[in-house]
Enzyme design. Structure first.
Site, mmCIF file in Angstrom:
data_model
loop_
_atom_site.group_PDB
_atom_site.id
_atom_site.type_symbol
_atom_site.label_atom_id
_atom_site.label_comp_id
_atom_site.label_asym_id
_atom_site.label_seq_id
_atom_site.Cartn_x
_atom_site.Cartn_y
_atom_site.Cartn_z
ATOM 1 N N HIS A 266 35.679 13.142 -13.014
ATOM 2 C CA HIS A 266 34.418 12.407 -12.930
ATOM 3 C C HIS A 266 33.916 12.005 -14.324
ATOM 4 O O HIS A 266 33.893 10.828 -14.644
ATOM 5 C CB HIS A 266 33.343 13.161 -12.151
ATOM 6 N N ASP A 317 39.389 12.496 -3.801
ATOM 7 C CA ASP A 317 38.363 13.530 -3.838
ATOM 8 C C ASP A 317 37.949 14.003 -2.453
ATOM 9 O O ASP A 317 38.656 14.782 -1.818
ATOM 10 C CB ASP A 317 37.177 13.019 -4.647
#
Length: 451
Positions: A266, A317
């Site tokens: 991220h 994810d």
């Protein structure tokens, strides 16, 4: 040994015509040569993409958190729902979910996956009779589907930067440093051509400095991928500043031996110095645009990172989407919305947005997976994708526009066949065991969703 031919294949130097791929018995490529002639697999053949961030169990809750439960719904309210769902997963249900997910990944054109795995223990928080039971469920799912797996057993010790104990919903995740290293060593004895073992630290809030150093000391000098969630949320940045006196990425770069083994997942909220610091360290970032958008995380400063020479890869994810097309498309589209202009992710000498995104995701993905994938070249695993040359949106395609068409011209699946280690795992757009895997998943999911 086996041989495959393609009219056009994406080699490390770019598109080549009339390509022959020779696959050795161990599933690696021993030859990738242009200028040959034979009956071909298809007109367009690409290296398979690595998916470098996955929480497999979350696939089963995709679409179930889209009703407002709080006027300020955010990552943190979503996390409470995720914890509740995670509390129901068993090794058997994890195997069923992961098998379904990995088959979907293969059908979409992913040929390897990095599984960021922190759901370790039984529902009451105690280790299973076999402490590796949940890890083994993932390994078996990868073996059943054929996808290449980089398993990242994840250390998770505390519930916040202040060192608070794990709460009741987090207790399935917890390890001591010693038990974590024991699990890591056991899993590493299982490595083979399909399975690679790395490690992950869940986040700075979940792993105190001394524990991180102890693990790094135990694996010092070893070449294994190291992944960590970092700077995903503004609240995380604020807590880090309050309790550690530094922003998360700044702290990590200053205090840990961050190098090319590291992959920062991220890394959404960065200063300019942090952007340049990550790139200079040699570490990569793992971007998950569909999940980051779904959770309202924010937008990674891609253009600044590219200008600094940074390495990146993509992951799905939480699996609200299982599509490399959508991840790459929205990575670019997010930048356009902020910059108010088009074609952001390009480079000198490569004006094609699609080609540049694809090439970068391949190279960064191979590094994040810690394995020789992502390229049709000798010594690399023979992982490749054949696109549907008869799809209307590819009519008249040329090497100059093929990747742009694939990534930016619609939502019809274009993957026709997929090979992993030279073995066909997707034919006519469907996984070879799709029916069996889906039937098991359909049996398991209602049990997990019962109130």
């Amino acid at each position: 040994m086996s041989a495959h031919h393609a009219d056009h294949a994406w080699l490390p130097q770019g598109w080549a015509a009339d390509v022959r791929l020779q696959v050795a018995g161990d599933g690696s490529l021993c030859e990738a040569r242009a200028g040959t002639t034979a009956a071909t697999l298809g007109r367009w053949l690409l290296p398979g993409l690595p998916n470098t961030h996955s929480h497999a169990f979350q696939r089963a809750m995709a679409g179930l958190t889209e009703r407002q439960g709080h006027p300020q719904d955010s990552f943190w309210t979503w996390r409470e729902l995720m914890y509740r769902f995670a509390g129901r997963i068993t090794p058997e249900s994890l195997h069923a979910i992961a098998s379904q997910l990995y088959a979907e990944m293969l059908e979409a054109g992913y040929t390897s996956v990095c599984e960021f795995h922190y759901l370790h223990h039984d529902i009451d928080g105690r280790p299973y009779a076999d402490p590796a039971a949940m890890s083994l469920a993932l390994v078996e799912a990868a073996r059943e589907t054929g996808i290449g797996l980089t398993l990242l057993p994840t250390l998770y010790l505390t519930g916040g930067f202040d060192g608070r104990p794990l709460n009741e919903r987090q207790r399935r995740f917890g390890h001591t440093v010693e038990s974590f290293l024991t699990l890591l060593q056991r899993l590493r004895t299982m490595q083979d051509g399909q399975l690679r073992i790395g490690l992950a630290f869940h986040s700075l809030r979940a792993v105190p400095e001394e524990a991180m150093r102890a693990v790094l000391d135990a694996v010092a000098g070893e070449d294994l991928p190291i992944h960590i969630h970092i700077a995903e949320q503004l609240a995380e940045v604020q807590d880090s500043l309050a309790l550690r006196g530094a922003r998360p990425v700044q702290w990590l770069l200053d205090r840990m031996p961050v190098d090319a083994r590291w992959h920062l997942v991220h890394a959404t909220h960065l200063t300019g110095d942090e952007v340049r610091g990550i790139a200079a360290s040699g570490a990569g970032v793992v971007l998950c645009p569909t999940t980051e958008a779904n959770l309202g995380d924010g937008l990674f400063p891609l253009r600044d990172y590219l200008d600094a020479g940074g390495v990146w890869s993509i992951g799905s994810d939480s699996h609200v989407s299982v599509s490399p097309v959508e991840e790459l498309r929205w990575l670019e589209y997010g930048q356009r919305l902020v910059a108010h202009r088009r074609n952001i992710a390009v480079a000198a000498g490569q004006p094609s947005t699609g080609a540049h995104l694809f090439a970068q995701a391949l190279a960064g993905g191979a590094r994040a997976a810690g394995r020789a994938v992502g390229a049709l070249a000798p010594g690399h695993r023979a992982d490749f994708v054949v696109l549907d040359e008869h799809a209307p949106i590819l009519a008249g395609a040329t090497p100059d526009d093929l990747l742009d068409r694939w990534l930016f011209s619609g939502n019809r699946p274009l993957v026709r066949e997929v090979f992993v280690g030279g073995r066909r795992v997707v034919a006519d757009g469907r996984h070879v065991h799709a029916d069996r895997i889906a039937e098991r998943y359909r049996r398991v999911l209602p049990q997990l969703l019962q109130d």
